[in-house]
Design a protein around this motif. Structure first.
Motif, PDB file in Angstrom:
ATOM      1  N   VAL A 400       1.574  -0.263 -11.398  1.00 27.36           N
ATOM      2  CA  VAL A 400       1.376  -1.429 -10.537  1.00 27.36           C
ATOM      3  C   VAL A 400       1.720  -1.068  -9.094  1.00 27.36           C
ATOM      4  CG1 VAL A 400       2.047  -3.838 -10.125  1.00 27.36           C
ATOM      5  CG2 VAL A 400       1.978  -2.946 -12.463  1.00 27.36           C
ATOM      6  N   TYR A 401       0.940  -1.612  -8.152  1.00 25.82           N
ATOM      7  CA  TYR A 401       1.247  -1.559  -6.723  1.00 25.82           C
ATOM      8  C   TYR A 401       1.488  -2.984  -6.218  1.00 25.82           C
ATOM      9  CZ  TYR A 401      -0.916   3.149  -6.557  1.00 25.82           C
ATOM     10  OH  TYR A 401      -1.239   4.464  -6.753  1.00 25.82           O
ATOM     11  N   ALA A 402       2.295  -3.133  -5.182  1.00 23.16           N
ATOM     12  CA  ALA A 402       2.476  -4.423  -4.509  1.00 23.16           C
ATOM     13  C   ALA A 402       1.765  -4.387  -3.158  1.00 23.16           C
ATOM     14  CB  ALA A 402       3.956  -4.714  -4.311  1.00 23.16           C
ATOM     15  N   ARG A 403       1.312  -5.557  -2.690  1.00 17.85           N
ATOM     16  CA  ARG A 403       0.670  -5.697  -1.380  1.00 17.85           C
ATOM     17  C   ARG A 403       1.372  -6.796  -0.596  1.00 17.85           C
ATOM     18  NH1 ARG A 403      -3.346  -8.246  -2.288  1.00 17.85           N
ATOM     19  NH2 ARG A 403      -3.527  -8.248  -4.563  1.00 17.85           N
ATOM     20  N   ASP A 404       1.393  -6.634   0.744  1.00 15.67           N
ATOM     21  CA  ASP A 404       1.914  -7.703   1.588  1.00 15.67           C
ATOM     22  C   ASP A 404       0.772  -8.344   2.368  1.00 15.67           C
ATOM     23  OD1 ASP A 404       1.317  -6.042   3.744  1.00 15.67           O
ATOM     24  OD2 ASP A 404       3.404  -5.530   4.151  1.00 15.67           O
ATOM     25  N   ALA A 405       1.104  -9.328   3.208  1.00 11.54           N
ATOM     26  CA  ALA A 405       0.066 -10.100   3.900  1.00 11.54           C
ATOM     27  C   ALA A 405      -0.743  -9.249   4.870  1.00 11.54           C
ATOM     28  CB  ALA A 405       0.715 -11.273   4.641  1.00 11.54           C
ATOM     29  N   ALA A 406      -0.153  -8.159   5.366  1.00  9.00           N
ATOM     30  CA  ALA A 406      -0.874  -7.284   6.296  1.00  9.00           C
ATOM     31  C   ALA A 406      -1.734  -6.264   5.577  1.00  9.00           C
ATOM     32  CB  ALA A 406       0.121  -6.566   7.210  1.00  9.00           C
ATOM     33  N   GLY A 407      -1.691  -6.280   4.251  1.00  8.44           N
ATOM     34  CA  GLY A 407      -2.494  -5.342   3.481  1.00  8.44           C
ATOM     35  C   GLY A 407      -1.798  -4.027   3.198  1.00  8.44           C
ATOM     36  N   ASN A 408      -0.525  -3.899   3.611  1.00  4.85           N
ATOM     37  CA  ASN A 408       0.218  -2.682   3.288  1.00  4.85           C
ATOM     38  C   ASN A 408       0.425  -2.603   1.777  1.00  4.85           C
ATOM     39  OD1 ASN A 408       0.731  -1.865   6.066  1.00  4.85           O
ATOM     40  ND2 ASN A 408       2.074  -3.649   6.146  1.00  4.85           N
ATOM     41  N   ARG A 409       0.325  -1.411   1.252  1.00  2.00           N
ATOM     42  CA  ARG A 409       0.441  -1.215  -0.185  1.00  2.00           C
ATOM     43  C   ARG A 409       1.667  -0.375  -0.504  1.00  2.00           C
ATOM     44  NH1 ARG A 409      -3.840   1.529  -4.323  1.00  2.00           N
ATOM     45  NH2 ARG A 409      -3.968  -0.130  -5.855  1.00  2.00           N
ATOM     46  N   SER A 410       2.408  -0.787  -1.515  1.00  3.98           N
ATOM     47  CA  SER A 410       3.660  -0.132  -1.872  1.00  3.98           C
ATOM     48  C   SER A 410       3.418   1.223  -2.525  1.00  3.98           C
ATOM     49  CB  SER A 410       4.431  -1.013  -2.852  1.00  3.98           C
ATOM     50  OG  SER A 410       3.819  -0.960  -4.142  1.00  3.98           O
ATOM     51  N   PRO A 411       4.473   2.022  -2.689  1.00  7.46           N
ATOM     52  CA  PRO A 411       4.382   3.152  -3.618  1.00  7.46           C
ATOM     53  C   PRO A 411       4.089   2.634  -5.025  1.00  7.46           C
ATOM     54  CG  PRO A 411       6.339   3.323  -2.230  1.00  7.46           C
ATOM     55  CD  PRO A 411       5.778   1.960  -2.002  1.00  7.46           C
ATOM     56  N   ARG A 412       3.592   3.506  -5.859  1.00  6.08           N
ATOM     57  CA  ARG A 412       3.248   3.109  -7.218  1.00  6.08           C
ATOM     58  C   ARG A 412       4.512   2.930  -8.060  1.00  6.08           C
ATOM     59  NH1 ARG A 412      -0.630   7.173 -10.300  1.00  6.08           N
ATOM     60  NH2 ARG A 412       1.314   8.071 -11.077  1.00  6.08           N
ATOM     61  N   SER A 413       4.470   1.952  -8.946  1.00  6.86           N
ATOM     62  CA  SER A 413       5.570   1.765  -9.889  1.00  6.86           C
ATOM     63  C   SER A 413       5.611   2.921 -10.875  1.00  6.86           C
ATOM     64  CB  SER A 413       5.374   0.459 -10.670  1.00  6.86           C
ATOM     65  OG  SER A 413       4.312   0.612 -11.611  1.00  6.86           O
ATOM     66  N   GLY A 414       6.652   2.942 -11.688  1.00 10.74           N
ATOM     67  CA  GLY A 414       6.634   3.832 -12.825  1.00 10.74           C
ATOM     68  C   GLY A 414       5.515   3.455 -13.782  1.00 10.74           C
ATOM     69  N   THR A 415       5.174   4.345 -14.668  1.00 14.70           N
ATOM     70  CA  THR A 415       4.051   4.116 -15.575  1.00 14.70           C
ATOM     71  C   THR A 415       4.538   3.651 -16.940  1.00 14.70           C
ATOM     72  OG1 THR A 415       4.036   6.418 -16.323  1.00 14.70           O
ATOM     73  CG2 THR A 415       2.673   5.857 -14.409  1.00 14.70           C
ATOM     74  N   VAL A 416       3.643   2.959 -17.631  1.00 12.91           N
ATOM     75  CA  VAL A 416       3.907   2.551 -19.001  1.00 12.91           C
ATOM     76  C   VAL A 416       2.681   2.901 -19.832  1.00 12.91           C
ATOM     77  CG1 VAL A 416       3.043   0.193 -18.650  1.00 12.91           C
ATOM     78  CG2 VAL A 416       4.623   0.661 -20.528  1.00 12.91           C
ATOM     79  N   THR A 417       2.923   3.412 -21.040  1.00 12.85           N
ATOM     80  CA  THR A 417       1.829   3.741 -21.947  1.00 12.85           C
ATOM     81  C   THR A 417       1.783   2.719 -23.070  1.00 12.85           C
ATOM     82  OG1 THR A 417       1.967   6.102 -21.470  1.00 12.85           O
ATOM     83  CG2 THR A 417       0.878   5.471 -23.521  1.00 12.85           C
ATOM     84  N   VAL A 418       0.599   2.162 -23.285  1.00 12.28           N
ATOM     85  CA  VAL A 418       0.366   1.198 -24.352  1.00 12.28           C
ATOM     86  C   VAL A 418      -0.586   1.836 -25.357  1.00 12.28           C
ATOM     87  CG1 VAL A 418      -0.538  -1.074 -24.935  1.00 12.28           C
ATOM     88  CG2 VAL A 418       0.662  -0.732 -22.768  1.00 12.28           C
ATOM     89  N   THR A 419      -0.168   1.907 -26.612  1.00 18.14           N
ATOM     90  CA  THR A 419      -1.055   2.377 -27.676  1.00 18.14           C
ATOM     91  C   THR A 419      -1.377   1.197 -28.580  1.00 18.14           C
ATOM     92  OG1 THR A 419      -0.148   4.608 -27.626  1.00 18.14           O
ATOM     93  CG2 THR A 419      -1.331   3.954 -29.610  1.00 18.14           C
TER      94      THR A 419
END
Length: 532
Positions: A400-419
């Motif tokens: 997951v990434y987060a965005r703010d009102a100016a369109g800045n995008r966060s670093p990526r979250s850690g990952t999760v694997t779903v089987t």
């Protein structure tokens, strides 16, 4: 010749035209590219082949460190190369902003249309931009949209004028308020002067009067006279022009890079050299650095960045990035690693800890990670997302990434694997999982299998997937086999029989290096169990 030309042109440059009302970002006035503040902006930068090297996004920071104020980023609509989706485009824009660069984004699949096999039309390129508009809306003061790279070769190039007008109007009708950039035909070099002679009518066809023309200067422009004459005609007509690509050498001739740099500086015009690194097909000499290493400047890179009229000596950062300008360039923090719940053979729910931002987080982008790349899955304003359309018995990795009102995008979250478990009906079982003890780098866990059916289970296999980096080191009550994050446990002799409404318990110890989230789904003998 250049001095005489300037003597004729400077009085024309002093003439004013009415300002556009309430600009939302870059705009064109009197043949000049202006920021929303009215600051005159002159591009000084390079091209970066992002679509072929998506793992080299760190190059934007290196390009900025060399003094550039702009980067032209190669993207693909998916017609000739792997498409850069909205999530990827949003990340590129966020990285440009984080590194205080203006982003010129271009679609490369149009290159040499009419002559190059597989090349697509400007109309198709416009469709691509409309498809990724979510990544660009609100970025008008940071992004210029270069509709299509070199959109005609040397065949049927007379159609460039009508096609370019139509593409501009298609984007305006779709709600694009950005400054648009259009490349010349003839592989960008306009040797037949189609763009030069029709630029005024193309500019007039833009209802926003906010189009910039881009000429690519290679072998056609091998004398100072040719460079000065071409650029001077645009300045005289008060039509905005940049040199969107050029090099110090080329297979079709030897461009006069010294003249290109001198004339653009004297006329106050932008230039974007080709290209940072990664060239092939016999033009490797156009690399500015070797193997994307900013410490290994080539001769061409040294000339462009550090030579006379080069980037280091002439580049000025966009005012939007200056202190007090009001531009928000700070990205949110990374969201928490997603946790999974309600996993079925075709769906799953992700949830995560909220990101933070001084001006507020406006949304989250969920992406699927596969083969080292990312594919956008969904966007949401909340800290959870229900994912549907999954396939049974398939592993998916999400972040997951987060965005703010100016369109800045966060670093990526850690990952999760779903089987996902096998398809079919729910099994007559329920599983309870808990951590009974933990310590730095390890923990003890317990799994209780409940038989919720009316008959005994005789012999079983239990499967689950750890969403973190857990590795089982010892187990009692069953025999585990772990491959990556996937665990398969066969019953021990003393736990093989589970009576109706009865249960058996497994215990284990494990190591962990990346948190300790619990599994979200269990399957007993291939049937999905509920969680107790």
């Amino acid at each position: 010749m250049v001095a005489a030309l300037l003597g004729l042109l400077l009085p024309l440059l002093a003439l004013g035209t009415p300002a556009h009302a309430a600009p939302t970002g870059f705009r064109v006035e009197n043949g000049r590219l202006l920021e929303a503040s009215g600051n005159d902006f002159v591009m000084r930068g390079v091209n970066h082949a992002h679509t072929w090297y998506t793992d080299r996004v760190s190059s934007l920071a290196h390009i900025k460190a060399k003094g550039a104020n702009t980067v032209r980023v190669v993207l693909s609509s998916g017609d000739r190369w792997t498409a850069n989706d909205a999530a990827d485009v949003a990340n590129v824009v966020a990285q440009c902003k984080q590194n205080r660069l203006i982003c010129v984004l271009e679609v490369h699949d149009t290159t040499g249309y009419g002559e190059q096999s597989g090349a697509v039309t400007l109309s198709r390129a416009a469709d691509y931009w409309i498809g990724v508009r979510s990544a660009l809306t609100g970025q008008e003061d940071h992004v210029v949209v270069n509709i299509g790279n070199e959109p005609y070769g040397n065949t049927n190039y007379a159609n460039w004028t009508a096609d370019t007008k139509a593409a501009i109007q298609k984007l305006r009708n779709a709600g694009f308020d950005h400054t648009l950039m259009v490349d010349a035909p003839n592989w960008g070099q306009d040797w037949a002067f189609t763009m030069r002679d029709n630029a005024a009518s193309v500019f007039a066809a833009d209802p926003d009067a906010n189009t910039v023309f881009s000429i690519h200067m290679y072998g056609v422009f091998d004398t100072a006279a040719e460079v000065s004459d071409y650029l001077g005609r645009f300045v005289s007509a008060r039509l905005p022009i940049v040199v969107g690509e050029f090099g110090h050498d080329h297979s079709d001739g030897n461009p006069d890079e010294d003249a290109i740099l001198a004339v653009t500086q004297q006329l106050g015009l932008g230039y974007l050299g080709w290209s940072w690194s990664g060239n092939g097909g016999g033009v490797e000499y156009l690399d500015m650095v070797t193997s994307f290493d900013p410490a290994l400047l080539t001769g061409w890179g040294q000339r462009l960045f550090n030579g006379a009229n080069g980037i280091a000596a002439t580049s000025e950062e966009a005012e939007i990035y200056s202190s007090g300008s009001g531009g928000d360039t700070t990205a949110p923090t990374a969201p928490g690693r997603p946790a999974t719940s309600s996993v079925t053979s075709s769906s799953a729910t992700l949830s995560w800890a909220a990101a933070t931002d001084e001006n507020g987080v406006t949304g989250y982008d969920v992406v699927r990670i596969s083969g080292g790349g990312e594919t956008a899955v969904t966007t949401t304003a909340s800290t959870s997302a229900a994912l549907t359309g999954l396939s049974p018995e398939t592993s998916y990795t999400f972040a997951v990434y987060a965005r703010d009102a100016a369109g800045n995008r966060s670093p990526r979250s850690g990952t999760v694997t779903v089987t996902t478990p096998p398809g079919g009906s729910q099994g007559s079982c329920a599983v309870a999982y808990r951590v009974t003890n933990d310590w730095p780098g390890g923990f003890q866990g317990e799994v209780v299998i409940h038989n919720t059916g009316s008959s005994a289970v005789g012999g079983w296999t239990l499967n689950w997937v750890f969403p973190g980096a857990q590795r089982i080191t010892n187990m009692w009550g069953g025999t585990p086999v772990q491959t990556g994050s996937e665990v398969s446990v066969a019953s021990a002799s003393y736990t093989a029989s589970i009576p109706a409404t009865g249960s058996v318990t497994l215990g284990f110890t494990a190591t962990t290096t990346d948190g300790n989230p619990g599994p979200s789904a269990f399957a007993l003998n291939g049937a999905l169990c509920s969680t107790a």
